[in-house]
Scaffold this active site. Structure first.
Site, PDB file in Angstrom:
ATOM      1  N   GLU A 194       0.819  -1.208   0.000  1.00  0.00           N
ATOM      2  CA  GLU A 194       0.000   0.000   0.000  1.00  0.00           C
ATOM      3  C   GLU A 194       0.850   1.253   0.000  1.00  0.00           C
ATOM      4  O   GLU A 194       1.956   1.267   0.518  1.00  0.00           O
ATOM      5  CB  GLU A 194      -0.817   0.069   1.283  1.00  0.00           C
ATOM      6  CG  GLU A 194      -1.753  -1.061   1.479  1.00  0.00           C
ATOM      7  CD  GLU A 194      -2.335  -1.037   2.888  1.00  0.00           C
ATOM      8  OE1 GLU A 194      -3.195  -1.862   3.143  1.00  0.00           O
ATOM      9  OE2 GLU A 194      -1.911  -0.198   3.704  1.00  0.00           O
ATOM     10  N   CYS A 236       3.039   8.323   1.923  1.00  0.00           N
ATOM     11  CA  CYS A 236       3.467   7.280   2.857  1.00  0.00           C
ATOM     12  C   CYS A 236       3.691   6.015   2.033  1.00  0.00           C
ATOM     13  O   CYS A 236       2.769   5.552   1.360  1.00  0.00           O
ATOM     14  CB  CYS A 236       2.368   7.080   3.900  1.00  0.00           C
ATOM     15  SG  CYS A 236       2.701   5.746   5.058  1.00  0.00           S
ATOM     16  N   CYS A 296       6.102  -7.590   6.826  1.00  0.00           N
ATOM     17  CA  CYS A 296       7.147  -7.083   7.716  1.00  0.00           C
ATOM     18  C   CYS A 296       7.547  -8.200   8.660  1.00  0.00           C
ATOM     19  O   CYS A 296       6.704  -8.989   9.091  1.00  0.00           O
ATOM     20  CB  CYS A 296       6.626  -5.892   8.529  1.00  0.00           C
ATOM     21  SG  CYS A 296       7.891  -5.109   9.569  1.00  0.00           S
ATOM     22  N   CYS A 355       5.643  -6.560  15.541  1.00  0.00           N
ATOM     23  CA  CYS A 355       5.085  -5.736  16.618  1.00  0.00           C
ATOM     24  C   CYS A 355       3.607  -6.102  16.779  1.00  0.00           C
ATOM     25  O   CYS A 355       2.854  -6.062  15.812  1.00  0.00           O
ATOM     26  CB  CYS A 355       5.245  -4.252  16.295  1.00  0.00           C
ATOM     27  SG  CYS A 355       6.970  -3.789  15.985  1.00  0.00           S
ATOM     28  N   CYS A 372       0.560  -3.947  15.391  1.00  0.00           N
ATOM     29  CA  CYS A 372       0.596  -3.493  13.994  1.00  0.00           C
ATOM     30  C   CYS A 372       0.042  -4.584  13.085  1.00  0.00           C
ATOM     31  O   CYS A 372       0.470  -5.737  13.148  1.00  0.00           O
ATOM     32  CB  CYS A 372       2.033  -3.164  13.605  1.00  0.00           C
ATOM     33  SG  CYS A 372       2.245  -2.817  11.854  1.00  0.00           S
ATOM     34  N   CYS A 424      -2.047   1.291   8.747  1.00  0.00           N
ATOM     35  CA  CYS A 424      -1.187   0.149   9.047  1.00  0.00           C
ATOM     36  C   CYS A 424      -1.532  -1.166   8.351  1.00  0.00           C
ATOM     37  O   CYS A 424      -1.712  -2.191   8.998  1.00  0.00           O
ATOM     38  CB  CYS A 424      -1.173  -0.094  10.546  1.00  0.00           C
ATOM     39  SG  CYS A 424      -2.834  -0.132  11.208  1.00  0.00           S
TER      40      CYS A 424
HETATM   41  N1  SAH Z   1       8.634  -0.442  10.452  1.00  0.00           N
HETATM   42  C1  SAH Z   1       8.718   0.979  10.585  1.00  0.00           C
HETATM   43  C2  SAH Z   1       7.800   1.777   9.688  1.00  0.00           C
HETATM   44  C3  SAH Z   1       6.384   1.300   9.475  1.00  0.00           C
HETATM   45  S1  SAH Z   1       5.154   1.612  10.683  1.00  0.00           S
HETATM   46  C4  SAH Z   1       8.504   1.378  12.029  1.00  0.00           C
HETATM   47  O1  SAH Z   1       8.087   0.537  12.803  1.00  0.00           O
HETATM   48  O2  SAH Z   1       8.789   2.510  12.378  1.00  0.00           O
HETATM   49  C5  SAH Z   1       4.989   3.362  10.868  1.00  0.00           C
HETATM   50  C6  SAH Z   1       4.553   3.753  12.273  1.00  0.00           C
HETATM   51  O3  SAH Z   1       3.200   3.323  12.540  1.00  0.00           O
HETATM   52  C7  SAH Z   1       5.422   3.122  13.344  1.00  0.00           C
HETATM   53  O4  SAH Z   1       5.718   4.067  14.328  1.00  0.00           O
HETATM   54  C8  SAH Z   1       4.510   2.038  13.884  1.00  0.00           C
HETATM   55  O5  SAH Z   1       4.877   1.659  15.184  1.00  0.00           O
HETATM   56  C9  SAH Z   1       3.153   2.716  13.807  1.00  0.00           C
HETATM   57  N2  SAH Z   1       2.014   1.800  13.901  1.00  0.00           N
HETATM   58  C10 SAH Z   1       1.925   0.527  13.460  1.00  0.00           C
HETATM   59  N3  SAH Z   1       0.722   0.015  13.740  1.00  0.00           N
HETATM   60  C11 SAH Z   1       0.032   0.973  14.385  1.00  0.00           C
HETATM   61  C12 SAH Z   1      -1.268   1.031  14.936  1.00  0.00           C
HETATM   62  N4  SAH Z   1      -2.088  -0.007  14.899  1.00  0.00           N
HETATM   63  N5  SAH Z   1      -1.661   2.194  15.521  1.00  0.00           N
HETATM   64  C13 SAH Z   1      -0.822   3.255  15.578  1.00  0.00           C
HETATM   65  N6  SAH Z   1       0.417   3.246  15.060  1.00  0.00           N
HETATM   66  C14 SAH Z   1       0.849   2.120  14.485  1.00  0.00           C
END
Ligand code: SAH
Length: 375
Positions: free
Chosen positions: A117, A130, A137, A141, A144, A368
């Site tokens: 995306e 973005c 990935c 986490c 996410c 996300c």
């Molecule tokens: N892998 C990288 C970039 C992709 S995610 C990273 O982790 O930084 C971009 C941002 O969105 C990151 O800060 C991530 O922690 C956040 N993110 C992911 N899922 C989320 C969610 N469900 N709600 C809020 N932020 C989220």
């Protein structure tokens, strides 16, 4: 849904190839190549080198992928040049729009069926794209959506650049309300961990900052690299001579909680990640952004705000609080408004610059990876 905080799957950081699980690679594209490599590729076709510069101009400056419009190139050469330099890399599966068309999320299908995306967000003073750096990935986490499905593969440089170029085309054609425009900012906050696909991502950043028509002619400060905190790569990034903005997805100021929220923390601790970030500010002079998704009753306690402020005090830093965008089926949700306010207040009391991220695109799961996950 991985919510077993006792036993998060261990992530596997590090480089992988672009090879898809089916063993094929994305086509080599103009955007994968330096100027010299483009001229070589054109020579290999038996054509004079200046044809490479012409095609670069069509792709990066005119944003044209239609060889029929390349009128400075003889008609008989256009298709073979396009075939060699600008092969199609992805097709739009669907585009979702919201905010009266000024927020637009694209779902792309790549040559091997992988889905990624990108999101375009137009504001009064800027346009931010973005972009995704990987299909899926590997960082796992638990909050996410992208992390839940694991890593499919790395994107190539051109597959990353094409997401930006596609947005630039929409703007240039006047398809985004607000008149014609340009992409001013790129954030690596789509799918994937950009620093786990380091080489391709740096290549993409170079294409973005290379002067037009060799590249898109963007400013490095308009590009934000967001990372879970792959410490050796943050240190390497500081040496590239491209002062992009670094964003660190911290989400907890203490190792005990961060080990569960950002599992790579079991490899590189909060203090190591922050040291690498301060090194980045020293070398580049750029303010680092700390990303912190506020999750109700998980990481939003007042004492954690105080601890965060303490760990960041006196540094060239700014905290970006993100109200959690709940993933389907998750028991986690965004913090209560009063807890969010108190978190902000304590950071400010601690002398830390803080903003709460705008939640644009939430209606279209702009945050996300949920659309690709649902496909
Ligand atoms: N892998 C990288 C970039 C992709 S995610 C990273 O982790 O930084 C971009 C941002 O969105 C990151 O800060 C991530 O922690 C956040 N993110 C992911 N899922 C989320 C969610 N469900 N709600 C809020 N932020 C989220």
């Amino acid at each position: 849904m991985t919510e077993d905080l006792e036993n998060p799957r261990r992530p596997v950081p590090g480089e992988l190839t672009f090879t898809s699980p089916k063993g094929r690679k994305p086509r080599r594209h103009l955007a994968d190549m330096s100027g010299a490599e483009r001229r070589e590729a054109v020579s290999a076709l038996g054509l004079p080198e200046f044809r490479a510069d012409q095609v670069s101009r069509h792709y990066f400056a005119r944003l044209s992928d239609d060889p029929a419009s390349w009128t400075d190139i003889p008609a008989g050469l256009r298709d073979s040049l396009a075939e060699a330099l600008t092969p199609p890399l992805m097709t739009s599966v669907r585009e979702l729009t919201t905010d009266s068309g000024t927020t637009r999320k694209q779902l792309w299908r790549l040559f091997d069926g992988a889905l990624v995306e990108s999101v375009l967000m137009r504001y009064p003073d800027r346009v931010t794209m973005c972009v995704s750096s990987q299909a899926g990935c590997g960082m796992n986490c638990p909050f996410c959506a992208t992390g839940q499905a694991g890593l499919t593969r790395n994107l190539s440089t051109a597959e990353i650049v094409e997401q930006v170029v596609a947005g630039a085309r929409e703007l240039a054609r006047g398809e985004v309300p607000g008149g014609t425009g340009r992409v001013s900012n790129v954030v690596f906050m789509g799918m994937g961990e950009p620093l786990a696909n380091y080489k391709a991502v740096i290549g993409a950043v170079r294409r973005m900052v290379d002067k037009s028509p060799e590249g898109l002619g963007m400013s490095a400060r308009g590009i934000t690299m967001s990372t879970v905190g792959l410490v050796p790569r943050i240190r390497e990034l500081a040496t590239e001579g491209i002062p992009v903005t670094l964003a660190v997805s911290l989400h907890a100021p203490d190792d005990e909680l961060r080990d569960t929220l950002v599992p790579v923390n079991t490899r590189w601790k909060v203090s190591e990640v922050l040291d690498a970030a301060w090194n980045y500010t020293r070398v580049t002079g750029r303010r680092v952004s700390i990303e912190y998704a506020l999750i109700k009753d998980i990481n939003d306690q007042a004492w954690r705000a105080d601890l965060l402020a303490k760990r960041l005090r006196g540094k060239l830093v700014h905290v970006n609080l993100i109200p959690l965008n709940p993933t389907p089926g998750s028991k986690w949700t965004a913090s209560r408004p009063e807890d969010e306010r108190e978190f902000v207040r304590r950071l400010e009391l601690g002398g830390i610059a803080v903003t709460v991220r705008d939640t644009r695109g939430r209606e279209i799961d702009g945050a996300c990876g949920q659309l690709a996950a649902a496909e």
